[in-house]
Design a protein around this motif. Structure first.
Motif, PDB file in Angstrom:
ATOM      1  N   HIS A 211     -32.419  42.023  19.134  1.00 36.27           N
ATOM      2  CA  HIS A 211     -31.664  40.766  19.058  1.00 36.27           C
ATOM      3  C   HIS A 211     -31.931  40.061  17.734  1.00 36.27           C
ATOM      4  O   HIS A 211     -32.542  38.987  17.706  1.00 36.27           O
ATOM      5  CB  HIS A 211     -32.027  39.857  20.237  1.00 36.27           C
TER       6      HIS A 211
ATOM      7  N   ASP B 242     -40.006  44.552  26.000  1.00 33.89           N
ATOM      8  CA  ASP B 242     -39.296  43.415  26.572  1.00 33.89           C
ATOM      9  C   ASP B 242     -40.287  42.314  26.964  1.00 33.89           C
ATOM     10  O   ASP B 242     -41.231  42.566  27.710  1.00 33.89           O
ATOM     11  CB  ASP B 242     -38.524  43.896  27.802  1.00 33.89           C
TER      12      ASP B 242
ATOM     13  N   GLN C 281     -36.663  36.004  33.078  1.00 33.90           N
ATOM     14  CA  GLN C 281     -35.401  36.669  32.745  1.00 33.90           C
ATOM     15  C   GLN C 281     -34.283  35.663  32.481  1.00 33.90           C
ATOM     16  O   GLN C 281     -33.498  35.814  31.540  1.00 33.90           O
ATOM     17  CB  GLN C 281     -34.996  37.602  33.890  1.00 33.90           C
ATOM     18  N   LEU C 282     -34.205  34.618  33.298  1.00 37.67           N
ATOM     19  CA  LEU C 282     -33.152  33.619  33.122  1.00 37.67           C
ATOM     20  C   LEU C 282     -33.313  32.890  31.785  1.00 37.67           C
ATOM     21  O   LEU C 282     -32.333  32.628  31.087  1.00 37.67           O
ATOM     22  CB  LEU C 282     -33.167  32.615  34.276  1.00 37.67           C
TER      23      LEU C 282
ATOM     24  N   ASP D 283     -32.244  35.309  29.026  1.00 34.47           N
ATOM     25  CA  ASP D 283     -30.785  35.470  28.988  1.00 34.47           C
ATOM     26  C   ASP D 283     -30.116  34.254  28.355  1.00 34.47           C
ATOM     27  O   ASP D 283     -29.164  34.388  27.577  1.00 34.47           O
ATOM     28  CB  ASP D 283     -30.239  35.687  30.395  1.00 34.47           C
TER      29      ASP D 283
ATOM     30  N   VAL E 193     -30.691  34.361  24.513  1.00 30.33           N
ATOM     31  CA  VAL E 193     -29.881  35.388  23.849  1.00 30.33           C
ATOM     32  C   VAL E 193     -28.412  34.969  23.815  1.00 30.33           C
ATOM     33  O   VAL E 193     -27.715  35.138  22.800  1.00 30.33           O
ATOM     34  CB  VAL E 193     -30.054  36.737  24.563  1.00 30.33           C
ATOM     35  N   LYS E 194     -27.944  34.399  24.913  1.00 33.19           N
ATOM     36  CA  LYS E 194     -26.547  33.947  24.966  1.00 33.19           C
ATOM     37  C   LYS E 194     -26.287  32.848  23.949  1.00 33.19           C
ATOM     38  O   LYS E 194     -25.281  32.864  23.234  1.00 33.19           O
ATOM     39  CB  LYS E 194     -26.224  33.452  26.369  1.00 33.19           C
TER      40      LYS E 194
ATOM     41  N   THR F 153     -25.396  42.395  21.486  1.00 29.20           N
ATOM     42  CA  THR F 153     -26.076  41.872  22.669  1.00 29.20           C
ATOM     43  C   THR F 153     -25.297  42.148  23.942  1.00 29.20           C
ATOM     44  O   THR F 153     -25.798  41.923  25.032  1.00 29.20           O
ATOM     45  CB  THR F 153     -26.290  40.355  22.539  1.00 29.20           C
TER      46      THR F 153
ATOM     47  N   ALA G 105     -28.186  46.803  29.433  1.00 26.95           N
ATOM     48  CA  ALA G 105     -29.633  46.627  29.266  1.00 26.95           C
ATOM     49  C   ALA G 105     -30.323  47.969  29.026  1.00 26.95           C
ATOM     50  O   ALA G 105     -31.311  48.052  28.305  1.00 26.95           O
ATOM     51  CB  ALA G 105     -30.220  45.940  30.494  1.00 26.95           C
TER      52      ALA G 105
END
Length: 237
Positions: free
Chosen positions: A115, A152, A161-162, A165, A168-169, A190, A194
């Motif tokens: 990323h 990761d 994880q949330l 995410d 990254v978004k 991106t 996964a």
């Protein structure tokens, strides 16, 4: 003078319920006298409901009476009992357990590889590291560079994880906007599955490359080619 809560709503109440001058109200609420005049004329804050500064503990009755008796007097606000509750709380720095701190370079390497749109400032904030460490990992000048491999950060237990995410978004959307301004249209890496962005060992990557290079078998390769003539066999009978 202390900053008061809901200055415009307080000004509306003072205009409607007191004989204070526009200058006195403006000084107490931190507004411009013309803005207070606009409130009195119904041109400003017409949809705002008045807030009683005495009822919410920002002004005493004695102060109000003193100001109404003397146009030159400027009221002093009291510290509201709600001020501390409404005051925005500064987020504490992210704490990483000592047992996990040695894993941060691996997480940094993962961000750099998979990323690159995530900025150093964002990486620093989410991992609780420094920009200097990120640059060392990127330039492979880190003291443990030989043993750093992309992993990761969720797997390492450094972030959820949330949260990852969302980061990254956000970074992807910002990069897309920046690219659009520059006229660059590129596929967003991106958006790959996964499984494709996960770290693979050298053996796993080599096996994947071998599988991808294999051509799809044809029917002739499986059953062989047929060159005989069916009509010839019928004639012989």
């Amino acid at each position: 003078m202390s900053e008061i809560l809901m200055p415009k709503a307080t000004a509306v109440w003072l205009v409607d319920n007191t004989s204070l001058s526009f200058e006195q109200i403006a000084d107490f609420c931190g507004l411009h006298p013309l803005e207070v005049r606009g409130i009195a004329d119904g041109e400003v804050a017409r949809d705002i409901r008045g807030a009683d500064p005495i009822g919410n503990g920002q002004l005493t009755r004695e102060e109000l009476d003193k100001a109404q008796g003397n146009p030159n007097y400027r009221m002093k606000a009291q510290v509201s009992r709600h001020a501390e509750l409404l005051k925005p709380q500064k987020k504490a720095p992210r704490y990483t357990p000592v047992s996990r701190r040695q894993d941060r370079p691996d997480a940094i390497a993962w961000f750099i590889r998979h990323h690159p749109e995530v900025t150093d400032a964002q990486i620093s904030k989410i991992l609780g590291t420094t920009k200097a460490t990120i640059e060392q990992v990127r330039a492979r000048t880190h003291w443990n560079a030989a043993n750093i491999k992309p992993v990761d950060p969720v797997t390492l237990g450094l972030v959820g994880q949330l949260e990852l995410d969302a980061l990254v978004k956000k970074a992807a959307e910002k990069k897309a906007k920046d690219d659009a301004k520059k006229g660059i249209v590129a596929e967003d890496p991106t958006l790959r599955p996964a499984a494709e962005t996960a770290y693979l060992s050298e053996e796993e990557q080599e096996e994947r490359d071998i599988r991808a290079s294999r051509a799809e078998p044809k029917a002739e390769d499986v059953f062989g080619s047929f060159s005989g003539n069916v009509d010839d066999e019928d004639d012989e009978d």
